[in-house]
Design a protein around this motif. Structure first.
Motif, PDB file in Angstrom:
ATOM      1  N   GLU A   1       0.815  -1.207   0.000  1.00 18.92           N
ATOM      2  CA  GLU A   1       0.000   0.000   0.000  1.00 18.92           C
ATOM      3  C   GLU A   1       0.855   1.266   0.000  1.00 18.92           C
ATOM      4  O   GLU A   1       0.506   2.245  -0.655  1.00 18.92           O
ATOM      5  CB  GLU A   1      -0.967   0.004   1.174  1.00 18.92           C
TER       6      GLU A   1
ATOM      7  N   ARG B   1      -3.801   2.304  -2.876  1.00 18.11           N
ATOM      8  CA  ARG B   1      -4.956   1.508  -2.475  1.00 18.11           C
ATOM      9  C   ARG B   1      -5.048   0.191  -3.233  1.00 18.11           C
ATOM     10  O   ARG B   1      -4.507   0.048  -4.313  1.00 18.11           O
ATOM     11  CB  ARG B   1      -6.228   2.304  -2.737  1.00 18.11           C
TER      12      ARG B   1
ATOM     13  N   SER C   1      -4.839  -3.973   0.724  1.00 15.77           N
ATOM     14  CA  SER C   1      -5.081  -4.138   2.152  1.00 15.77           C
ATOM     15  C   SER C   1      -4.922  -5.612   2.533  1.00 15.77           C
ATOM     16  O   SER C   1      -4.899  -6.502   1.673  1.00 15.77           O
ATOM     17  CB  SER C   1      -6.504  -3.685   2.504  1.00 15.77           C
TER      18      SER C   1
END
Length: 62
Positions: free
Chosen positions: A9, A14, A17
């Motif tokens: 990340e 993005r 995760s």
């Protein structure tokens, strides 16, 4: 895997995760390469179709 998610990340933004990496791992463990190719191709086809419909709709609204 949490460390990997944090590193990815920071480097790429993005979409990396812990949860997303867990989904990717589950996908990799569930499908054979051949099945995965079919699933991915199907999903891409759906996205392209949705994008084309959206683009066509926007043109008719202009």
């Amino acid at each position: 895997m949490q460390n990997l998610a944090s590193t990815l990340e920071v480097e790429f933004g993005r979409g990396f995760s812990y949860r997303q990496l867990a989904f990717c791992r589950q996908f990799y463990r569930t499908y054979t390469k051949e099945d995965a190719s079919k699933v991915i191709a199907y999903q891409l086809k759906k996205l392209i179709t949705m994008n084309e419909r959206s683009h066509n709709y926007e043109r008719t609204q202009s």
